[in-house]
Design an enzyme around this catalytic site. Structure first.
Site, short mmCIF file in Angstrom:
data_model
loop_
_atom_site.label_atom_id
_atom_site.label_comp_id
_atom_site.label_asym_id
_atom_site.label_seq_id
_atom_site.Cartn_x
_atom_site.Cartn_y
_atom_site.Cartn_z
N CYS A 2 -35.23 -40.90 -24.43
CA CYS A 2 -35.59 -42.12 -23.71
C CYS A 2 -36.14 -43.17 -24.67
CB CYS A 2 -36.63 -41.89 -22.63
SG CYS A 2 -36.20 -40.60 -21.48
N ARG A 27 -31.01 -44.36 -27.24
CA ARG A 27 -31.92 -43.26 -26.94
C ARG A 27 -31.64 -42.64 -25.56
NH1 ARG A 27 -35.86 -42.91 -30.38
NH2 ARG A 27 -37.08 -41.68 -28.93
N TRP A 78 -32.88 -40.75 -20.85
CA TRP A 78 -31.99 -39.62 -21.09
C TRP A 78 -32.63 -38.48 -20.33
CZ3 TRP A 78 -32.09 -34.75 -23.60
CH2 TRP A 78 -30.83 -34.18 -23.83
N ASN A 104 -41.47 -41.15 -22.91
CA ASN A 104 -40.40 -40.53 -23.69
C ASN A 104 -40.89 -39.15 -24.12
OD1 ASN A 104 -38.46 -39.89 -25.70
ND2 ASN A 104 -39.69 -40.95 -27.24
N GLY A 105 -40.07 -38.13 -23.92
CA GLY A 105 -40.49 -36.78 -24.32
C GLY A 105 -40.63 -35.89 -23.10
N GLU A 487 -17.61 -32.06 -39.58
CA GLU A 487 -18.01 -33.41 -39.17
C GLU A 487 -16.85 -34.13 -38.47
OE1 GLU A 487 -20.72 -34.76 -38.78
OE2 GLU A 487 -20.34 -36.90 -38.70
N LYS A 491 -17.26 -35.52 -34.67
CA LYS A 491 -17.04 -36.92 -34.28
C LYS A 491 -16.07 -36.99 -33.11
CE LYS A 491 -19.76 -38.58 -35.65
NZ LYS A 491 -20.77 -38.08 -36.51
N GLU A 494 -17.62 -35.67 -29.81
CA GLU A 494 -18.66 -36.55 -29.27
C GLU A 494 -18.11 -37.73 -28.48
OE1 GLU A 494 -20.66 -37.48 -33.13
OE2 GLU A 494 -22.40 -37.48 -31.81
N HIS A 510 -8.67 -14.97 -39.76
CA HIS A 510 -9.48 -13.87 -39.22
C HIS A 510 -9.70 -14.02 -37.71
CE1 HIS A 510 -10.16 -12.19 -43.15
NE2 HIS A 510 -10.41 -13.42 -43.59
N LYS A 609 -29.03 -40.88 -29.07
CA LYS A 609 -28.99 -40.88 -30.53
C LYS A 609 -30.13 -40.07 -31.14
CE LYS A 609 -27.91 -43.49 -34.52
NZ LYS A 609 -26.75 -42.62 -34.79
C1 F6R Z 1 -23.77 -36.93 -34.34
C2 F6R Z 1 -25.16 -37.23 -34.37
C3 F6R Z 1 -26.13 -36.12 -34.20
C4 F6R Z 1 -27.31 -36.32 -35.15
C5 F6R Z 1 -28.41 -35.29 -34.86
C6 F6R Z 1 -29.57 -35.42 -35.83
O1 F6R Z 1 -22.98 -38.08 -34.52
O2 F6R Z 1 -25.55 -38.36 -34.53
O3 F6R Z 1 -25.53 -34.88 -34.42
O4 F6R Z 1 -26.86 -36.22 -36.47
O5 F6R Z 1 -28.87 -35.46 -33.56
O6 F6R Z 1 -30.17 -36.67 -35.77
P1 F6R Z 1 -31.14 -37.16 -36.91
O7 F6R Z 1 -30.32 -37.34 -38.14
O8 F6R Z 1 -31.72 -38.45 -36.42
O9 F6R Z 1 -32.17 -36.10 -37.09
#
Ligand code: F6R
Length: 614
Positions: A2, A27, A78, A104-105, A487, A491, A494, A510, A609
């Site tokens: 949030c 967020r 969120w 938030n939290g 990665e 991507k 997501e 395997h 995020k």
């Molecule tokens: C993927 C993504 C997440 C963050 C993860 C860690 O695109 O953004 O997997 O990498 O939530 O976030 P940070 O780097 O802020 O600790």
């Protein structure tokens, strides 16, 4: 998660709250809401729930509401406790509707507090954990506390990582906020003062920014911001030096933040590398707070992180082990602290977190400190919680990243971690200075090479559009190509919501190879390393089973090119630097496929995020 914001002052406007929320939407965006107060003590609340467009709906609902507000709270959610409904949208009120809270939290002990409050007659109107805060404040105010005292008493009774801001309509000019292991900053501007989850939310509105520490209470009034500890002692308000400008936090002509941030990678990596070599040809890391002696004594390194940051950490493992010969263990942050790790003062734990606020990584770092290890964080946010708590910090200089899918912070993290690996090698004399100079000279060519990869955007877009309808994707690579594969898959998952798996290329036979057929698309990371031949053999194994092959290969590598149905070319570089270039076509592919599927790339469903819950 949030995002929260509060503003107070003659110049405080509903629009400031809405704009701030728009910049906080990374967020979370399950719902959005504001509560705004007038000088006469009336408190209006507007809340909106509309899939990923909650903030747009909120702005729509707020249209035509007259200004003339003197203070307000805003929230973008969120969801953790309570379904995504208007009743569960913030701000939450007490029984009287006079006290508003945005949070938030997670309040971990909310069930016990809620039943206690219900027994004394409080009536709840949501299923959230947040609402207990409003009712607790109500009780304290009823018993004669000021809002500051009530917030101080309340946070002492709440368990969990959180930040919240409260407003009392009987004295609406005073906002009181607090935090524990969750982000919160304050800011002062000419017309209004603010409190918010992060700096971009109030950029252009505040001109001075302040840090709020854990278990501190900040009282924000129109002409003043004051900070206290939980015993009520007044504290000095630490200023944050902010180098970002407003333009960096808005789209700057791109259709979305994700594409803007993908294209900002040359600058992000360049800035991260800037000024890291002195005239004697030595790596200098100004923010490093561990001295060379301490670093020489390190005999074990752990790297922890989540998601994309973890993948950057995987690349660093290869570099640190190769250049320093120190053994490196890797762990997902949420697993690390529950596995009883073996650490001592000669262990260095590196936390990788662009936000510096991810709760899992923060908790892992705290555990490492408690077990007396040295801690170092790689973060993109100056003064973030982890940056302040760690023994040492190394900043990436990517500028604010708003798109939920991390792109420019990922390549900057790899660049920063490679610098760190070279720095460790330098202080430990584990490689010759000439090798450090050679690698560094390759590193500073990366921004130009990233530009070259980005120049193939249009052809990658065409390939992505041709793959609408494909249902399964696999990504394979070896050694540093493996984190690139993970990665690339992350991507795609997501933002396209399609099944995508990353594997070490040699592992496919395997088990996973059973899934390969002519409906599958396999991306192979086959840029030249000493394992190229082996990776190519693994590509052959899936090609003969009918999969469509997309290869990330070096420019002009005809031996690789004959094996791919599609080739994404990247320039050659030092093998340990290759992930910085190899990942970019995968970011562009995921981006264009998601756009072609009609998805909102900046706001993928179910994600936020910065993940400040465990
Ligand atoms: C993927 C993504 C997440 C963050 C993860 C860690 O695109 O953004 O997997 O990498 O939530 O976030 P940070 O780097 O802020 O600790």
């Amino acid at each position: 998660m949030c995002g929260i914001i509060g503003s107070t002052g003659e110049g405080a406007t509903l629009n400031d709250l809405l704009e701030g929320l728009a910049r906080l939407e990374y967020r979370g965006y399950d719902s959005a809401g504001v509560a705004v107060a007038r000088a006469d003590g009336t408190l209006d609340r507007i809340r909106a729930v509309d899939g990923t467009a909650s903030l747009e709906l909120l702005a729509e609902l707020a249209k035509g509401k007259s200004e003339g507000y003197i203070a307000g709270l805003g929230h973008t959610r969120w969801a953790t406790h309570g379904r995504v409904t208007t009743d569960n949208a913030h701000p939450h009120f007490d029984c009287s509707g006079r006290i508003g809270v945005v949070h938030n939290g997670i309040v971990e002990n909310f069930r016990e507090l809620k039943s206690e409050l219900e027994q004394t007659g409080h009536v709840f109107s949501s299923q959230t954990d947040t609402e207990v805060i409003a009712h607790l404040l109500e009780d304290y105010l009823k018993h004669g506390s000021t809002l500051k005292e009530a917030v101080t008493e309340s946070i002492s009774r709440l368990r969990g990582a959180m930040s919240f801001v409260a407003l009392d309509a009987d004295d609406p000019k005073i906002l009181v906020a607090t935090k524990r292991m969750a982000p919160l900053i304050a800011g002062s501007g000419s017309g209004a003062n603010f409190v918010a989850s992060d700096i971009p939310a109030i950029l252009g509105k505040a001109d001075t920014f302040y840090q709020i520490g854990n278990d501190q209470v900040v009282v924000v009034s129109p002409g003043d911001i004051k900070l206290f500890d939980l015993s009520g002692n007044s504290l000095e308000l630490p200023e944050i030096a902010v180098e970002w400008d407003l333009e960096a936090a808005v789209k700057g002509g791109y259709p979305d933040f994700m594409s803007k941030e993908i294209f900002e990678q040359p600058a992000a990596v360049r800035d991260t590398l800037l000024g890291r070599l002195n005239s004697e040809g030595e790596i200098v890391l100004d923010e490093m707070r561990l001295n060379p002696e301490e670093l020489r004594n390190i005999n074990k390194v752990f790297i922890v992180g989540c998601g994309t940051s973890f993948h950057a950490g995987m690349v660093a493992k290869f570099a640190i082990e190769h250049w320093t010969r120190i053994p490196v263990e890797l762990d997902i942050s949420s697993e690390f602290r529950y596995r009883d790790p073996v650490l001592d003062p000669q262990t260095l734990v590196i936390g990788v977190s662009q936000s510096g606020e991810t709760l899992d990584t923060m908790a892992a770092m705290n555990e490492a400190s408690m077990l007396s290890a040295k801690t170092l964080v790689v973060s993109n946010v100056m003064g973030s919680s982890m940056a302040r708590a760690a023994d040492a910090v190394l900043y990436t200089r990517a500028g604010p990243e708003i798109g939920v899918a991390a792109t420019k912070t990922h390549t900057s993290q790899i660049a920063a971690l490679l610098l760190l690996a070279l720095y460790l090698a330098q202080v430990r004399h584990s490689i010759y200075p000439s090798e450090i100079a050679d690698v560094y000279s390759e590193m500073i060519k990366l921004p130009q090479k990233i530009e070259e990869v980005l120049a193939s955007d249009a052809s990658i877009e065409e390939v992505a559009q041709s793959m609408v309808g494909i249902k399964r994707f696999y990504f394979i690579g070896r050694q540093v190509g493996y984190p690139v594969a993970l990665e690339g898959a992350l991507k795609l998952k997501e933002i396209s919501y399609l099944p995508a798996e990353g594997y070490p290329a040699g592992e496919l036979k395997h088990g996973p190879i059973a899934m390969i057929d002519s409906d599958a698309v396999v991306f192979g990371i086959v840029t030249r390393t000493r394992l190229w031949e082996k990776t190519i053999s693994n590509v052959e194994e899936v090609r003969v089973r009918g999969a469509k092959i997309v290869l990330i290969a070096n420019q002009g590598d005809s031996e690789s090119e004959v094996l791919g149905d599609v080739i994404f070319e990247v320039p050659k570089t030092h093998p340990l630097l290759a992930p910085v270039l190899d990942v970019i076509p995968l970011q562009l592919f995921a981006y264009h496929l998601a756009v072609a599927l009609g998805n909102d790339v900046d706001r993928p469903r179910n994600l936020a995020k910065t993940v400040t819950v465990e």
